[in-house]
Design a protein around this motif. Structure first.
Motif, short mmCIF file in Angstrom:
data_model
loop_
_atom_site.label_atom_id
_atom_site.label_comp_id
_atom_site.label_asym_id
_atom_site.label_seq_id
_atom_site.Cartn_x
_atom_site.Cartn_y
_atom_site.Cartn_z
N ALA A 1 0.83 -1.20 0.00
CA ALA A 1 0.00 0.00 0.00
C ALA A 1 0.87 1.25 0.00
N ARG A 2 1.93 1.23 0.77
CA ARG A 2 2.82 2.39 0.84
C ARG A 2 3.47 2.65 -0.51
N ARG A 3 3.88 1.58 -1.18
CA ARG A 3 4.51 1.73 -2.49
C ARG A 3 3.50 2.24 -3.51
N ALA A 4 2.26 1.72 -3.49
CA ALA A 4 1.25 2.14 -4.46
C ALA A 4 0.98 3.64 -4.36
N ILE A 5 0.81 4.12 -3.15
CA ILE A 5 0.54 5.55 -2.97
C ILE A 5 1.77 6.37 -3.32
N GLY A 6 2.94 5.91 -2.89
CA GLY A 6 4.17 6.63 -3.17
C GLY A 6 4.43 6.78 -4.66
N VAL A 7 4.20 5.72 -5.42
CA VAL A 7 4.41 5.79 -6.87
C VAL A 7 3.40 6.75 -7.51
N ALA A 8 2.15 6.69 -7.06
CA ALA A 8 1.12 7.52 -7.66
C ALA A 8 1.40 9.01 -7.47
N VAL A 9 1.88 9.38 -6.29
CA VAL A 9 2.11 10.82 -6.03
C VAL A 9 3.54 11.23 -6.32
N GLY A 10 4.33 10.30 -6.90
CA GLY A 10 5.67 10.65 -7.32
C GLY A 10 6.70 10.67 -6.22
N LEU A 11 6.41 10.00 -5.09
CA LEU A 11 7.36 9.97 -3.98
C LEU A 11 8.19 8.70 -3.96
N ALA A 12 7.88 7.76 -4.84
CA ALA A 12 8.61 6.50 -4.88
C ALA A 12 8.71 6.04 -6.32
N GLU A 13 9.69 5.19 -6.58
CA GLU A 13 9.88 4.62 -7.90
C GLU A 13 9.35 3.20 -7.92
N GLY A 14 9.07 2.70 -9.11
CA GLY A 14 8.64 1.32 -9.25
C GLY A 14 7.48 1.19 -10.19
N PRO A 15 7.06 -0.07 -10.49
CA PRO A 15 5.92 -0.28 -11.37
C PRO A 15 4.66 0.31 -10.78
N ALA A 16 3.88 0.96 -11.62
CA ALA A 16 2.69 1.65 -11.13
C ALA A 16 1.62 0.65 -10.71
N PRO A 17 0.89 0.97 -9.65
CA PRO A 17 -0.21 0.10 -9.21
C PRO A 17 -1.42 0.29 -10.11
N GLU B 1 7.56 15.39 -22.28
CA GLU B 1 7.41 14.05 -22.84
C GLU B 1 7.75 12.98 -21.81
N GLU B 2 8.84 13.20 -21.07
CA GLU B 2 9.21 12.25 -20.02
C GLU B 2 8.14 12.19 -18.93
N ALA B 3 7.60 13.36 -18.58
CA ALA B 3 6.52 13.39 -17.59
C ALA B 3 5.28 12.67 -18.11
N ALA B 4 5.01 12.79 -19.42
CA ALA B 4 3.85 12.11 -20.01
C ALA B 4 3.98 10.60 -19.89
N LEU B 5 5.17 10.07 -20.16
CA LEU B 5 5.37 8.62 -20.06
C LEU B 5 5.21 8.15 -18.62
N ARG B 6 5.72 8.94 -17.67
CA ARG B 6 5.53 8.57 -16.26
C ARG B 6 4.06 8.64 -15.87
N THR B 7 3.38 9.66 -16.36
CA THR B 7 1.96 9.82 -16.02
C THR B 7 1.13 8.68 -16.59
N LYS B 8 1.42 8.28 -17.80
CA LYS B 8 0.71 7.13 -18.38
C LYS B 8 0.97 5.87 -17.55
N GLY B 9 2.22 5.67 -17.14
CA GLY B 9 2.55 4.51 -16.34
C GLY B 9 1.91 4.52 -14.97
N ARG B 10 1.55 5.71 -14.48
CA ARG B 10 0.88 5.82 -13.19
C ARG B 10 -0.63 5.65 -13.32
N GLY B 11 -1.10 5.33 -14.50
CA GLY B 11 -2.51 5.04 -14.68
C GLY B 11 -3.35 6.23 -15.11
N ASP B 12 -2.73 7.27 -15.70
CA ASP B 12 -3.48 8.46 -16.12
C ASP B 12 -3.16 8.77 -17.58
N PRO B 13 -3.67 7.98 -18.53
CA PRO B 13 -3.39 8.25 -19.94
C PRO B 13 -3.97 9.57 -20.42
#
Length: 909
Positions: free
Chosen positions: A97-113, A366-378
């Motif tokens: 849960a900590r990783r999922a929230i951290g990745v979504a708000v940009g506070l952690a790295e890793g595969p997006a939940p 563009e880099e931010a777009a790819l991260r945003t898509k990976g975080r579940g926000d196409p």
């Protein structure tokens, strides 16, 4: 006085206060969500403040967030506001849960939940906070919340029952918020009536002359904010005449005059605060220089934290409207410095500060777009890509980024109309990404397969990339090429695909490899990939990218593993319903529909198809709409609705044939084959079935053949084409497809029973019906039971035939397959038993062991668990269930509990 609160009382809002305070009271023992809905200035925020104060008095913890008009493009900005005060609780939740929230708000790295994982993580975080005290989440201005947060909060709002967590939100009417269609409980806030308006005005301005008061009441139209703010300019010669300007416009004019009267430095500080949106003082924003704005009743400055709060969103937006373009760019440039390198917020502020094309900023976007898509926000990713295209100095980069946005729109978010406009604008530029976007548009809109194929081949061959590297654009190009080949269903297209892969010199990503093996050419290549596919499906809950979930579901389609993807696909559907990735949701509709046709959940299939077709029509997804029409046609065919089958099949053929879409033509042929089978026209059924599958050899690039195996064999046998049926059965066994799934294993054995000689057909049918998991495919199972019973009766084994006919009839009746139920009843009559004997609870008694097994299975135990408890092998348990289902007149475990209850009631009477 706060807004239109006088003392501790909100004038004219006793009913609304009662509802809101009652909701807050209920949070302490339960949970839930409530929306406060109304126009600007009607007092929604004041009501929210009162509810929050009441919650604090009760000992409920209040967490606040707010949508900000100028941060709506920053992905998960709203979630970040909510999570920020919960650092202590975040440290106590699970690492997942900590990783999922951290990745979504940009506070952690890793595969997006994925969306469910993120929702569960947020729910777990709030539940951790609620362990000590109830929690009230208060969200103002939901209409301006970023889309990713809005979708997440919308899902969360429907899952708060019995949680001691409440969500109280405010949404302005007419702003197009996803919450307006979310189906949540609402309390509408309407304008005050004249009596309450007079009380509020008198309390605020006790010395106002009656005539002036009447004028204000008339102009304010019951809007409390207008009642408080308009008198400040009453009688001004520059005020617009009564009745010519809306209340909202008059308020903006009032605020504009106050802003224009501020010192230049104060206006500059006010603009920084408006564009920042956090309300937090930081170096660059001076509380001292903002004090004139506070005296002008535009903002509040907290006496302790010195935080900034705009008195009303209209004041914030008016500040921005009055600024010049140069002033806004300067403010954004200063705000960019607040955020770390590589953050989405920094890239967004830098883009807003840019006055000319800038490749460095475009690259950051563009880099931010790819991260945003990976975080579940196409959706957010598309906005960033389009802004990156605008800021690209080179024409080639401009086209590449714009077309990648168009591709995402066509393939993920459902924006085919926007994609078509961009394709028209950029196609002549000759860029590979333009070709892919064009092909994606053609594929999704049901266009010409060969044209799309040529575009994609050229795009992949011309794509510039580092040697031996698969980047995101190349992955998307190859994916669309593969999908187009699968829809064409021709060897020449597929051979081009494999040649392209060989020429790239490096193996594709796992998901593309799986799709090639299990979707494009399953009869030849699926077997070795099944363990990898099973492992990927087991981990599907870890994925946030809805496109990935859909692609994995697609890889599972022909090898009958959609069941493992259902939860993920329903999450994609829910995301689309909440305003997220529409195209991904439509694909999920199609996959769930295909699965439902095979698994017998036909009523749900029809509801799903109706909903999905409305979406495909609205967004012009002709191809995916065709898949849903096939689902409708198959259910209609099994239920005997010939007119519907003919209409749907004709519609599919009318556009698929000229565009050489072989897959859709095969779907139409399958529906027509089943329709003919249902009406006893077996030679016609055979001719339609061989349009999909040769009787001698399973085609490599017509994977829909795996859906028509039983139809072809049964039609051939009943049409007197025994040699063709036997040849097909031999090829089924030779191909090894029976090892792919329980459905194919059951069908292979059942088809063997249909063609076997009299001495051996029983063993083949018994093997088919004892296949573990056979009850997951009730229509195919019942057809095999019917075929078995017909052979048994003709072999003078009427009592054994009745046993299987009873089970088949129960299934056909439950599915609504009227022609097949009629055939089963006719066989029952011919076997010497009236069809009425098929009712549950009236057949032979269960043995004591069968009763025990039935009770355990009804309680939800698996065959393995039952076997361990009763010291039996799982296969023996399966055999017992196979024999007892017909005795109870049922065909699946789901019906066991009711059937056992009916049996006990029957025995008692």
């Amino acid at each position: 006085m706060t807004g239109w609160m006088w003392g501790r009382r909100l004038v004219g809002r006793d009913r609304e206060l009662g509802v809101l305070r009652g909701f807050v009271d209920a949070v302490a023992t339960g949970g839930g969500s409530l929306l406060v809905v109304g126009e600007a200035g009607v007092g929604k925020t004041s009501l929210l403040d009162d509810a929050a104060a009441h919650a604090a008095e009760l000992g409920t913890r209040v967490l606040r967030a707010s949508g900000v008009e100028f941060e709506a493009e920053v992905s998960f900005a709203g979630l970040h506001q909510l999570v920020a005060p919960l650092a202590a609780e975040l440290a106590r939740v699970s690492s997942d849960a900590r990783r999922a929230i951290g990745v979504a708000v940009g506070l952690a790295e890793g595969p997006a939940p994925d969306q469910l994982a993120l929702t569960n993580a947020l729910l777990a975080l709030l539940a951790e906070a609620a362990c000590r005290e109830p929690v009230l989440v208060v969200v103002d201005d939901l209409q301006w919340l970023d889309r990713a947060s809005a979708t997440l909060f919308g899902i969360l709002a429907r899952r708060l029952g019995s949680s001691r967590i409440g969500l109280l939100g405010v949404v302005r009417t007419g702003e197009g918020s996803v919450f307006e269609e979310a189906g949540l409980a609402e309390i509408p806030i309407r304008p005050l009536d004249d009596d309450d308006a007079a009380v509020l005005l008198t309390n605020a301005f006790p010395e106002m002359p009656p005539r002036a008061a009447r004028q204000v009441i008339t102009e304010a139209q019951g809007n409390p904010l207008a009642l408080i703010e308009l008198p400040a300019r009453l009688g001004s010669p520059t005020e617009p005449p009564l009745g010519r300007t809306s209340v909202g416009r008059r308020l903006r004019l009032t605020f504009a005059r106050r802003i224009e009267g501020l010192p230049a430095k104060t206006r500059a500080q006010l603009l920084l605060a408006a564009l920042d949106g956090t309300g937090i003082l930081f170096p660059g924003i001076s509380a001292g220089e903002l004090e004139p704005a506070e005296r002008a009743r535009l903002i509040r400055i907290h006496p302790v934290t010195r935080g900034i709060e705009f008195r009303h969103p209209l004041t914030r937006s008016t500040v921005v409207e009055l600024s010049t373009e140069s002033e806004r760019r300067g403010a954004h440039g200063r705000l960019a410095g607040r955020h770390p390198e590589g953050s989405e917020q920094r890239a967004w502020h830098l883009a807003e500060a840019a006055s000319a094309p800038d490749e460095q900023i475009a690259q950051l976007l563009e880099e931010a777009a790819l991260r945003t898509k990976g975080r579940g926000d196409p959706v957010g990713a598309i906005g960033l890509l389009l802004r990156a295209a605008e800021l690209s100095p080179k024409v080639d980069d401009h086209h590449r980024r714009a077309m990648f946005a168009a591709y995402l729109g066509a393939d993920v978010t459902g924006d085919l109309t926007d994609a078509r406009a961009l394709v028209t604008e950029h196609l002549g530029q000759g860029h590979a990404v333009a070709a892919v976007a064009t092909a994606a548009y053609l594929v999704n809109s049901g266009g010409d397969i060969d044209t799309a194929h040529r575009l994609l081949l050229g795009a992949v061959r011309n794509a510039r990339r580092p040697v031996g590297v698969w980047d995101a654009p190349l992955t998307e190009m190859v994916y669309v090429l593969q999908a187009n080949c699968s829809f064409g269903c021709r060897a020449d297209l597929a051979e081009d695909y494999w040649a392209v892969l060989d020429g790239l010199g490096v193996g594709p990503p796992e998901i593309l490899d799986l799709l090639g093996n299990t979707y494009l050419a399953p009869t030849r290549r699926a077997g070795p990939s099944l363990p990898v596919l099973d492992e990927a499906i087991a981990g599907i809950g870890e994925q946030a990218d809805h496109a990935h979930a859909v692609r994995l579901g697609t890889a599972a389609l022909y090898v009958d593993r959609i069941a493992g993807c259902r939860d993920a696909l329903w999450r994609v559907v829910e995301h689309g319903r909440s305003g997220g990735a529409v195209a991904a949701a439509i694909k999920a509709y199609a996959l769930l529909g295909f699965d439902g046709v095979l698994s017998g959940d036909w009523d749900s299939v029809l509801r799903l198809a109706e909903e999905g077709l409305a979406v495909t029509t609205r967004h012009h997804y002709r191809l995916l709409g065709g898949f849903l029409q096939y689902d409708q046609a198959m259910v209609a065919a099994a239920r005997g609705d010939r007119a519907a089958v003919r209409r749907l099949a004709y519609d599919l053929v009318s556009w698929a044939a000229p565009n050489r879409n072989g897959f859709v033509l095969q779907l139409a042929a399958h529906a027509k084959a089943l329709d003919a089978m249902s009406h006893g026209e077996f030679e016609t059924a055979y001719r339609h079935a061989v349009e999909i599958c040769s009787p001698e050899t399973l085609p490599v690039y017509k994977p829909a053949a795996l859906w028509v195996l039983l139809d072809l064999v049964e039609a051939a046998v009943r049409a007197g084409r025994t040699p063709e049926a036997s040849a097909h059965v031999a090829d089924i066994h030779r191909s090894g497809v029976a090892d792919f799934s329980s459905r194919l294993a059951m069908i292979a054995a059942g088809a063997t029973g249909m063609t076997a000689p009299a001495a051996s057909f029983r063993a083949a049918f018994d093997t088919a019906l004892a296949t573990p998991g056979a009850d997951r495919w009730p229509f195919a199972q019942a057809r095999i039971q019917l075929a078995y019973a017909e052979r048994l009766r003709r072999a003078q084994c009427a009592s054994q035939a009745r046993h299987h006919l009873t089970g088949a009839l129960g299934t056909f009746e439950r599915l609504g397959a009227a022609p097949w139920a009629a055939r089963a009843r006719a066989e029952l009559r011919a076997s010497g038993t009236p069809a009425a004997h098929s009712a549950p609870g009236t057949t032979a008694q269960l043995t004591p062991q069968e009763r025990e097994i039935a009770a355990l299975a009804a309680a939800g135990l698996t065959n393995k668990q039952i076997g361990e408890r009763l010291y039996l092998s799982p296969r023996t348990v399966s055999t017992h269930l196979y024999h007892l289902f017909p005795k109870l007149g049922i065909s699946s475990r789901a019906a066991l509990r009711d059937a056992l209850a009916d049996l006990r009631a029957h025995e008692q009477t």
